[in-house]
Scaffold this active site. Sequence first.
Site, mmCIF file in Angstrom:
data_model
loop_
_atom_site.group_PDB
_atom_site.id
_atom_site.type_symbol
_atom_site.label_atom_id
_atom_site.label_comp_id
_atom_site.label_asym_id
_atom_site.label_seq_id
_atom_site.Cartn_x
_atom_site.Cartn_y
_atom_site.Cartn_z
ATOM 1 N N PRO A 134 0.794 -1.229 0.000
ATOM 2 C CA PRO A 134 0.000 0.000 0.000
ATOM 3 C C PRO A 134 0.828 1.282 0.000
ATOM 4 C CG PRO A 134 -0.101 -1.090 2.133
ATOM 5 C CD PRO A 134 0.549 -2.051 1.186
ATOM 6 N N ASN A 135 0.338 2.207 -0.797
ATOM 7 C CA ASN A 135 0.857 3.573 -0.922
ATOM 8 C C ASN A 135 2.160 3.682 -1.702
ATOM 9 O OD1 ASN A 135 -1.259 4.913 0.613
ATOM 10 N ND2 ASN A 135 -0.433 3.812 2.368
ATOM 11 N N HIS A 190 12.774 -2.949 2.115
ATOM 12 C CA HIS A 190 12.260 -1.637 2.537
ATOM 13 C C HIS A 190 13.183 -0.540 2.035
ATOM 14 C CE1 HIS A 190 9.245 -3.410 5.079
ATOM 15 N NE2 HIS A 190 10.169 -4.197 5.598
ATOM 16 N N ALA A 199 3.054 -0.919 4.918
ATOM 17 C CA ALA A 199 2.591 -0.976 6.307
ATOM 18 C C ALA A 199 2.056 -2.357 6.692
ATOM 19 C CB ALA A 199 1.519 0.089 6.530
ATOM 20 N N GLU A 237 12.447 -9.792 2.150
ATOM 21 C CA GLU A 237 11.777 -8.567 2.608
ATOM 22 C C GLU A 237 12.605 -7.364 2.163
ATOM 23 O OE1 GLU A 237 11.548 -8.449 6.873
ATOM 24 O OE2 GLU A 237 10.338 -6.607 6.886
ATOM 25 N N ARG A 270 5.614 12.164 -2.821
ATOM 26 C CA ARG A 270 5.489 12.707 -1.464
ATOM 27 C C ARG A 270 6.599 12.126 -0.581
ATOM 28 N NH1 ARG A 270 -0.177 11.349 -2.171
ATOM 29 N NH2 ARG A 270 -1.035 13.074 -3.348
ATOM 30 N N TYR A 303 11.572 8.549 1.378
ATOM 31 C CA TYR A 303 11.507 7.477 0.372
ATOM 32 C C TYR A 303 12.254 7.802 -0.923
ATOM 33 C CZ TYR A 303 7.887 5.862 3.554
ATOM 34 O OH TYR A 303 7.216 5.448 4.676
ATOM 35 N N ARG A 312 12.833 3.935 12.802
ATOM 36 C CA ARG A 312 11.687 4.854 12.790
ATOM 37 C C ARG A 312 10.780 4.581 14.001
ATOM 38 N NH1 ARG A 312 9.263 4.707 6.873
ATOM 39 N NH2 ARG A 312 8.138 6.506 7.741
ATOM 40 N N ASN A 324 8.056 -5.812 -0.687
ATOM 41 C CA ASN A 324 7.919 -4.625 0.160
ATOM 42 C C ASN A 324 6.427 -4.496 0.450
ATOM 43 O OD1 ASN A 324 7.786 -2.239 1.497
ATOM 44 N ND2 ASN A 324 9.023 -1.073 0.043
#
Length: 145
Positions: free
Chosen positions: A12-13, A103, A80, A101, A20, A25, A110, A77
């Site tokens: 997601p996103n 990221h 969330a 995995e 953004r 990112y 974070r 990835n």
Amino acid sequence: MTQRTVMVLNGPNLNLLGTREPEIYGHDTLDDIAARLVARGAELGIEIDCRQTNHEGMLVDWLHEAREGGVHAVLLNAGAYTHTSIALLDAIKAIQLPVIEVHLSDPEARESFRHLSYVGMAAVDCVKGLGPDSYLVALDRAAAL
Ligand code: CA2
């Protein structure tokens, strides 16, 4: 030589990449990252199947498809959902394929709610915190499996 396929699944996103929060990112879009993966994959004799969805169940379906389609490895990835999804954990265990995995950021550096990774409980490896290069490093590791 038969081409191996690596599936690159994005959650997601991540369709918003490059538009953004570049301080977290980076400036690359997901299409930019996919193009770099395809170029590196060509050097490695690996076909890249890069996808993005905002839906948890779609990621589960694609993991099942990877198994059925004889995919060599999956870069995941999960965004969330990494930190919430027992369904993804179960799917990764079920397909018995190597899942790495990935990221862009380092979730452990974070907020504390990003420190738990259900994906990481079943993934064979994790590459994080390198921005778009996380995907490239993960692809090289997948090629070596
Ligand atoms: O660092 C990563 O790759 C993450 O998987 C990104 C997820 C975050 O929830 C994970 O903790 C770490 C968030 C992806 C959101 O992507 C955006 C991209 C551009 C603008 C806003 C969000």
